[in-house]
Write an enzyme that holds these catalytic residues in place. Structure first.
Site, PDB file in Angstrom:
ATOM      1  CG  ASP A 201      -1.741   1.156   1.391  1.00  0.00           C
ATOM      2  OD1 ASP A 201      -2.216   1.626   0.351  1.00  0.00           O
ATOM      3  OD2 ASP A 201      -1.928   1.633   2.532  1.00  0.00           O
TER       4      ASP A 201
ATOM      5  CG  ASP B  63      -3.247   1.493   7.316  1.00  0.00           C
ATOM      6  OD1 ASP B  63      -4.259   1.320   8.008  1.00  0.00           O
ATOM      7  OD2 ASP B  63      -3.243   2.095   6.230  1.00  0.00           O
TER       8      ASP B  63
ATOM      9  CG  ASP C 232      -4.742  -1.360   3.106  1.00  0.00           C
ATOM     10  OD1 ASP C 232      -5.673  -0.954   2.399  1.00  0.00           O
ATOM     11  OD2 ASP C 232      -3.611  -0.859   3.127  1.00  0.00           O
TER      12      ASP C 232
END
Lengths: 254, 700
Positions: free
Chosen positions: B387, B580, B584
């Site tokens: 991410d 995180d 997510d």
């Protein structure tokens, strides 16, 4: 028999070395809460375990020595091998004995790594466990602690010609160390302060208690170690003589 | 006499045998190796009552066994006269007398284990040992009773001793493997020095309440979250944050439970109850992780369970075959050797030892693994998806540049900070944070008005000022000087007063400094890297270029990320997702391995298999290496144990293996597996230290 007597004397003198090394264990083992008889049982069990280990090692090494070179009943072909073994084991004794006398530097003992660590951990746990069983077990494992004094007599046991003389050699040595170690236990019990209530107020970090301070002063013990060294040298010389001198003059019959 | 020339243990001069060794970080001199060992015994702290009990059994058993061995040796070597004579018969009775308590003492636990297994309808390794030992003992006892034939008490005792030693080795191995975890596992049971009315008492950490005063000695582990009220020291918080450096602690500084105090004494006021610290939470998590069986460990256990009945059949077959061709004694011994040698003890040891070690090593850096399964899966990972915001970047915009025109930078920042203090907008907060140190005297602007999507206006020290986009300022009739262009990925905020724009502040979400290094390390390990972000295309593209990541997707909602992950999995194989844990969560759960970065909040979340502390992204390549090492260690040990067992079994069936030697081989295989597994740790720790320049926390 004279030889075994010498070995016992060497053990007695050498036990001043034992006091320094293993005496601490005896002191820590200390008093049994169930009274003096139980305490005595505990210390006898410890020493019985220790001497049994020596005796066992002596028997096994004597047997291995015999397997290597054949026993006394075998014909002259084996006799050369026997004599060689006597010379080898006698030389080892001389080597260790001279080290005790401080005459030359020894090869450094190699770390046994995991094995040594295991032995240390095992002794630590047993030291804290109560009862005669734990003391016996402690003694048994204590007998396997690497000790140059023990190695010297194991060398002699290996060259002694069979399991029985091997076991007897080590028994004689072990009995020699018996009085000092037992006395040490007695002194430890006598001088040990009564344990305080657990988990009370904490004043500072626990000081490092060292039972060694109760042992005879180092100077005495050093003399003892020197005397033991002299005995080992003498016994080593006798063992070598057994290999070198002609058959008739064999000091084994002494 | 210098102190260093006396033995630290027995106080004799170290002499020429002397050696220098280090014990608990102290350089000491010893007169011999034995004293070095004895010293360790006296000055170490190990109390595990169960282990002591097992040891007493072994020690007392060894005492009996040594007597049995010695008398057997004397008997068979002919030292006690004829093997068939009266003495021999007496010795046989003596052996029976010694062997009976030994069989009760050491055989008891095996028989009890076999009985438990039998009640559950299973046949275990205990069953194998019990059957073998009891049949040999029974046969020998009958021979003694009948007064003829050979006895095998020595065999019985040696087999029992060696197997019990094997058990002890396994137990020690497990304890050893978990040693680095010991302080963590004991977090809830730890005792702290609570100072109350001038006296200091030891109390369980659970009883610590907010406001309690706790004294922490040098080198101790701090057990409470709190604030230093007295003393100066430095603390290592690696186990919580992954940062290896020592942090200075003076009165007023916060301390975290689990960190290790340095050289000074601290007095700490607890700010949270002792039972709810992150440290205690971690402790529970690690304990759960240790009992979770990994896939590999499970498989091995099932194979072993199927293997045992086969061995039993094989042993019966061997006995039957040899009984028809050789004396019954010999057949019995051969069958016993088969039973003994085929015990799959060491096989079940490889996986738990290695994964426990792995979990412990990771925990030292603050990395939490949810069981050995996570390590196994990590080792298979072929691609890592990241991410962007908050994972590869710091996750909050920061002031990166200031321009000024007909004003000083200080004046620009002064007004910008004053305006920003009146707003809750994320950019305003970033500017306020940026100005906190440089213009500490900036006031809060008055009459602040927010113009949504455009900017802020208000009065600073009575003078009107505005801050916002170029369009907003132009709309107010202020001219923007040429040459202030937003750099790549930065947002520009203009500040104007007195009728013209006089300054601009550039804000950007900074890329973590270690991100580039981590990407390079992953590529070096031949692992594919992907960016999956919900952010704008330009921002993601720029980051991808900067980190040299060829593949990226932008503008993804969580469900799109899950879809992308599946596609990657089909292309490359197992994929790990780093993100995180808050936003997510579902994506982490969908990946082969979910790795959550940061936040104490997601410790308890089930979605992630791995939780990295906030500043520990740099440990990711190390973690992959660790998982690979753990897996290699398990597989190598399994292969080794299987091969060893197979060869030994073949020899035993052919009658070429004495039962005692067979038992020795089994204890030896346990020893080898234990020491190999424990040594694997040493190798890894050394290599890993080079890898990321992590000095490693002091293990206190």
């Amino acid at each position: 028999m004279f030889e075994y007597f010498l070995i016992s004397l060497a053990g007695l003198a050498g036990s001043l070395h034992c006091i320094g090394m293993c005496g601490g264990f005896v002191c820590v083992m200390g008093k049994d809460s169930r009274g003096a008889a139980a305490t005595l049982r505990r210390h006898l069990a410890y020493n019985l375990g220790r001497v049994t280990s020596y005796c066992f090692l002596g028997g096994v090494l004597g047997h291995l020595g015999m397997l290597l070179v054949g026993d006394h009943a075998q014909p002259a072909a084996a006799s050369l091998a026997q004599r060689s073994l006597a010379v080898v084991s006698g030389s080892m004794m001389l080597y260790i004995g001279l080290q005790f006398l401080g005459l030359f530097r020894a090869a450094r003992w190699q770390t046994l790594g995991f094995g040594a660590d295991l032995l240390v951990g095992a002794l630590q746990r047993l030291l804290k466990a109560p009862g005669a069983g734990a003391a016996l077990a402690l003694g048994v494992l204590n007998g396997f602690l690497p000790c140059p004094l023990v190695y010297a007599f194991l060398a002699q046991a290996a060259g002694s010609g069979g399991p029985l003389p091997g076991a007897l050699t080590m028994t004689a040595f072990g009995l020699g160390t018996f009085p000092a170690m037992l006395a040490m236990g007695g002194i430890g019990v006598w001088l040990r302060p009564a344990p305080g209530p657990p988990g009370a107020t904490v004043v500072s970090m626990t000081p490092r208690g060292n039972a060694i301070t109760l042992a005879p002063p180092p100077a005495w013990r050093l003399h003892g170690v020197r005397i033991a060294g002299a005995f080992i040298v003498l016994l080593g010389a006798i063992t070598i003589a057994r290999g070198v001198l002609p058959m008739g003059a064999h000091p084994h019959g002494l | 006499m210098k102190p260093s020339s006396t033995c630290s243990h027995c106080l004799l001069p170290t002499g020429r045998l002397g050696q220098q060794r280090e014990v608990n970080g102290e350089a000491l001199a010893f007169c011999c190796y034995g004293c070095y060992l004895a010293y360790q015994v006296r000055h170490g702290e190990r109390d595990e009552p169960e282990a002591a009990l097992l040891l007493i059994r072994i020690g007392v058993g060894a005492f009996l066994a040594m007597n049995i061995m010695l008398f057997s040796l004397l008997l068979y070597s002919g030292a006690l006269g004829d093997v068939d004579g009266v003495t021999a018969r007496l010795v046989h009775w003596l052996l029976l007398f010694l062997a009976t308590p030994l069989v009760l003492l050491l055989g008891g636990p095996f028989v009890a284990g076999a009985w438990r297994a039998a009640r559950q309808g299973r046949v275990g390794t205990d069953t194998l040992v019990s059957i073998g030992v009891l049949s040999a003992y029974g046969f020998s006892a009958m021979q003694v009773w009948a007064g003829s034939g050979a006895v095998y008490f020595d065999t019985v005792t040696m087999v029992l001793i060696l197997f019990t030693v094997g058990r002890y080795l396994e137990a020690v191995g497990r304890v050893r493997a978990a040693r680095s975890l010991a302080p963590m596992l004991a977090a809830e049971r730890a005792e702290v020095r609570v100072v109350h009315d001038g006296t200091e008492t030891l109390q369980p950490v659970r009883e610590v309440q907010p406001g309690s005063i706790v004294r922490v000695l040098p080198g101790e582990r701090i057990a409470v979250d709190g604030v230093v009220i007295e003393g100066r020291s430095e603390c290592n918080e690696a186990i919580l944050t992954g940062r290896a450096d020592m942090l200075a602690k003076a009165p007023g500084a916060p301390v975290l439970a689990g960190s290790i105090n340095g050289t000074g004494q601290l007095v700490v006021r607890a700010t949270a109850a002792g039972g709810v610290t992150r440290w205690v939470q971690i402790s529970r998590l690690v304990r759960d992780a240790l009992v979770r069986k990994s896939f590999l460990g499970n498989t091995v256990d099932r194979v072993a369970a199927a293997f045992v009945p086969l061995v039993l059949l094989l042993a019966v077959g061997t006995l039957w075959y040899w009984a028809s061709r050789a004396p019954f004694d010999q057949a019995l011994l051969t069958g016993l050797a088969v039973l003994v040698v085929a015990c799959p003890c060491s096989m079940g040891l490889a996986a738990p030892l290695a994964t426990t070690l792995g979990i412990g090593l990771a925990a030292q850096r603050g990395i939490l693994l949810r069981g050995g399964g996570a390590l196994e899966k990590l080792a298979r990972v072929r691609a890592v998806a990241f991410d962007k915001t908050g994972t590869l970047t710091e996750g909050r915009p920061q002031v990166v540049d200031i321009w000024a025109h007909e004003a000083t930078e200080h004046e620009v920042l002064y007004r910008a900070t004053a305006l920003a203090k009146g707003s809750e907008h994320p950019l305003a907060k970033a500017i306020a944070a940026g100005g906190r140190d440089r213009v500490p005297n900036a006031p809060v602007a008055t009459e602040v008005r927010a113009h949504p999507g455009a900017g802020l206006s208000g009065r600073v020290d009575g003078e009107p000022a505005a801050m916002g986009s170029a369009k907003f300022l132009r709309g107010r009739g202020e001219r923007i000087p040429a040459g202030w262009a937003a750099g790549n990925g930065t947002t520009l905020v203009y500040i104007g007063w007195g009728g013209r724009a006089r300054g601009a502040i550039a804000l950007a979400d900074r890329v973590l400094p270690e991100a580039g290094k981590v990407m390079a390390a992953l590529r070096g390990r031949d692992v594919q890297v992907v960016l999956l972000s919900g952010d704008r295309e330009t921002a993601v593209a720029r980051l991808a270029t900067k980190l040299a990541v060829p593949e990226w997707r932008s503008g993804l909602a969580p469900e799109d990320k899950v879809r992308e992950l599946r596609a990657w999995e089909r292309r490359y194989g197992p994929v790990a997702m780093v993100g995180d844990g808050l936003n997510d969560g579902p994506v982490l759960a969908a990946a082969t391995v979910g790795i959550a970065v940061g936040g104490a909040t997601d410790l308890a979340r089930e979605s992630a298999d791995v939780v990295l502390p906030e500043s520990a992204l740099e440990h990711l390549p190390w973690l992959l290496q660790l998982s690979a090492d753990v897996n290699r260690s398990i597989r190598a040990n399994l292969a080794w144990a299987l091969g060893y067992n197979a060869i030994a079994l073949a020899l035993a069936v052919c009658g070429w293996l004495q039962p005692v030697i067979a038992a020795g081989l089994m204890a030896g295989s346990s020893l080898v597996v234990v020491s190999r597994s424990l040594n694997a740790r040493r190798g890894h720790a050394l290599r890993a230290a080079d890898h990321v320049g992590f000095a490693g926390p002091a293990s206190a």
